[in-house]
Design a protein around this motif. Structure first.
Motif, PDB file in Angstrom:
ATOM      1  N   ASP A  86     -10.384  17.457  -4.747  1.00  0.00           N
ATOM      2  CA  ASP A  86     -10.750  18.566  -3.860  1.00  0.00           C
ATOM      3  C   ASP A  86      -9.522  19.364  -3.427  1.00  0.00           C
ATOM      4  OD1 ASP A  86     -13.423  17.822  -3.925  1.00  0.00           O
ATOM      5  OD2 ASP A  86     -13.188  16.449  -2.237  1.00  0.00           O
ATOM      6  N   VAL A  87      -8.361  18.980  -3.927  1.00  0.00           N
ATOM      7  CA  VAL A  87      -7.106  19.586  -3.497  1.00  0.00           C
ATOM      8  C   VAL A  87      -6.569  20.501  -4.596  1.00  0.00           C
ATOM      9  CG1 VAL A  87      -4.737  19.103  -2.774  1.00  0.00           C
ATOM     10  CG2 VAL A  87      -6.572  17.550  -2.115  1.00  0.00           C
ATOM     11  N   LEU A  96       7.723   9.000   2.703  1.00  0.00           N
ATOM     12  CA  LEU A  96       8.597  10.055   3.231  1.00  0.00           C
ATOM     13  C   LEU A  96       9.935   9.472   3.681  1.00  0.00           C
ATOM     14  CD1 LEU A  96       6.002  12.207   5.207  1.00  0.00           C
ATOM     15  CD2 LEU A  96       6.989  12.653   2.941  1.00  0.00           C
ATOM     16  N   GLU A  97       9.902   8.282   4.251  1.00  0.00           N
ATOM     17  CA  GLU A  97      11.131   7.597   4.656  1.00  0.00           C
ATOM     18  C   GLU A  97      11.979   7.251   3.421  1.00  0.00           C
ATOM     19  OE1 GLU A  97      11.682   3.467   6.846  1.00  0.00           O
ATOM     20  OE2 GLU A  97      10.539   4.886   8.078  1.00  0.00           O
ATOM     21  N   HIS A 135      -2.519  11.547  -1.836  1.00  0.00           N
ATOM     22  CA  HIS A 135      -1.765  11.718  -0.588  1.00  0.00           C
ATOM     23  C   HIS A 135      -0.818  12.918  -0.642  1.00  0.00           C
ATOM     24  CE1 HIS A 135      -3.209   8.087   1.324  1.00  0.00           C
ATOM     25  NE2 HIS A 135      -2.869   7.360   0.274  1.00  0.00           N
ATOM     26  N   ASP A 136      -0.881  13.690  -1.735  1.00  0.00           N
ATOM     27  CA  ASP A 136      -0.056  14.888  -1.903  1.00  0.00           C
ATOM     28  C   ASP A 136       1.442  14.566  -1.808  1.00  0.00           C
ATOM     29  OD1 ASP A 136       0.157  17.591  -2.476  1.00  0.00           O
ATOM     30  OD2 ASP A 136       0.111  18.192  -0.365  1.00  0.00           O
ATOM     31  N   LEU A 137       1.870  13.514  -2.516  1.00  0.00           N
ATOM     32  CA  LEU A 137       3.253  13.037  -2.440  1.00  0.00           C
ATOM     33  C   LEU A 137       4.078  13.314  -3.696  1.00  0.00           C
ATOM     34  CD1 LEU A 137       2.575   9.595  -0.712  1.00  0.00           C
ATOM     35  CD2 LEU A 137       3.775  11.571   0.288  1.00  0.00           C
ATOM     36  N   VAL A 138       3.510  13.973  -4.689  1.00  0.00           N
ATOM     37  CA  VAL A 138       4.249  14.247  -5.928  1.00  0.00           C
ATOM     38  C   VAL A 138       4.907  15.618  -5.810  1.00  0.00           C
ATOM     39  CG1 VAL A 138       4.106  14.513  -8.436  1.00  0.00           C
ATOM     40  CG2 VAL A 138       2.655  12.822  -7.271  1.00  0.00           C
ATOM     41  N   ASP A 139       6.224  15.636  -5.986  1.00  0.00           N
ATOM     42  CA  ASP A 139       6.989  16.886  -5.875  1.00  0.00           C
ATOM     43  C   ASP A 139       7.175  17.581  -7.216  1.00  0.00           C
ATOM     44  OD1 ASP A 139       7.737  16.640  -3.015  1.00  0.00           O
ATOM     45  OD2 ASP A 139       8.755  14.839  -3.741  1.00  0.00           O
ATOM     46  N   ASP A 156       0.832  -1.208   0.000  1.00  0.00           N
ATOM     47  CA  ASP A 156       0.000   0.000   0.000  1.00  0.00           C
ATOM     48  C   ASP A 156       0.863   1.253   0.000  1.00  0.00           C
ATOM     49  OD1 ASP A 156      -2.803  -0.994   0.300  1.00  0.00           O
ATOM     50  OD2 ASP A 156      -1.978  -1.887   2.122  1.00  0.00           O
ATOM     51  N   VAL A 157       0.297   2.344  -0.492  1.00  0.00           N
ATOM     52  CA  VAL A 157       0.957   3.642  -0.424  1.00  0.00           C
ATOM     53  C   VAL A 157       0.699   4.190   0.980  1.00  0.00           C
ATOM     54  CG1 VAL A 157       1.060   5.994  -1.331  1.00  0.00           C
ATOM     55  CG2 VAL A 157       0.627   4.069  -2.883  1.00  0.00           C
ATOM     56  N   VAL A 158       1.744   4.192   1.790  1.00  0.00           N
ATOM     57  CA  VAL A 158       1.675   4.702   3.156  1.00  0.00           C
ATOM     58  C   VAL A 158       2.550   5.953   3.202  1.00  0.00           C
ATOM     59  CG1 VAL A 158       2.162   4.211   5.585  1.00  0.00           C
ATOM     60  CG2 VAL A 158       1.303   2.383   4.083  1.00  0.00           C
TER      61      VAL A 158
END
Length: 191
Positions: free
Chosen positions: A161-162, A111-112, A135-139, A104-106
């Protein structure tokens, strides 16, 4: 800290594949393929979903020994085979070619992974990209817009919605009409 970089080929009307998963409209010539090899060889790992991983693993591990492969294809085969890979899948039991399976994407785990040393993380596969975006993880977004309208298919960007403000870091036209649009989060901009 390493960045998660989404790299995706899109039609001008925003689709990454046609309604029957066709991608035959991608205009990958030697110039674009050479550019992609240059970009991907600097990465620290490839992050992909099961479907993308299986498509890649079905062809690229031995593409450099295929007499039909071009030199650029052979070069990419080595890049793909040697690169550490993380495949996100709830069903895949086993993966070869320097690959780790994650269920899963955790957010904390990603971040780790970003905090580890090495090159940036190349994100591929639309379903996985959607999960990372949720999850707002794309930089960074590296969108390769192809000069074709396919009319229907699967869009990369879905309803959300973001609002994510981005900074234009680069544009680059290629001789075949493809244009790279490179956007970064303002806090990760370095261009």
């Amino acid at each position: 800290m390493r960045k998660v970089i989404l790299m995706m080929q899109l039609s001008l009307d925003g689709y990454f594949e046609g309604p029957q998963r066709q991608i035959d409209w991608h205009m990958v010539d030697d110039e674009l393929h050479g550019h992609m090899n240059e970009e991907l060889r600097t990465m620290g790992a490839f992050l992909s979903g099961r479907v993308t991983y299986e498509l890649m693993a079905d062809f690229w591990p031995t593409a450099d020994s295929d007499p039909e492969s071009t030199p650029l294809m052979a070069e990419f085969a080595g890049i793909w085979r040697d690169m550490p890979k993380v495949v996100y899948s709830r069903s895949l039991e086993r993966a070869d070619w320097n690959t780790t399976i994650v269920r899963d994407v955790v957010v904390e785990d990603v971040l780790e992974l970003k905090a580890q040393p090495g090159g940036d993380l190349a994100l591929g596969g639309a379903d996985l990209a959607a999960a990372f975006m949720r999850h707002d993880l794309v930089d960074e977004y590296r969108i390769y817009v192809h000069p074709v309208l396919i009319g229907r298919g699967r869009p990369l960007f879905r309803e959300s919605d973001v609002t994510v403000p981005l900074h234009l870091a680069e544009t680059r036209p290629f001789g075949n009409g493809v244009v790279l649009l490179r956007y970064q989060r303002p806090e990760t901009s370095s261009a």
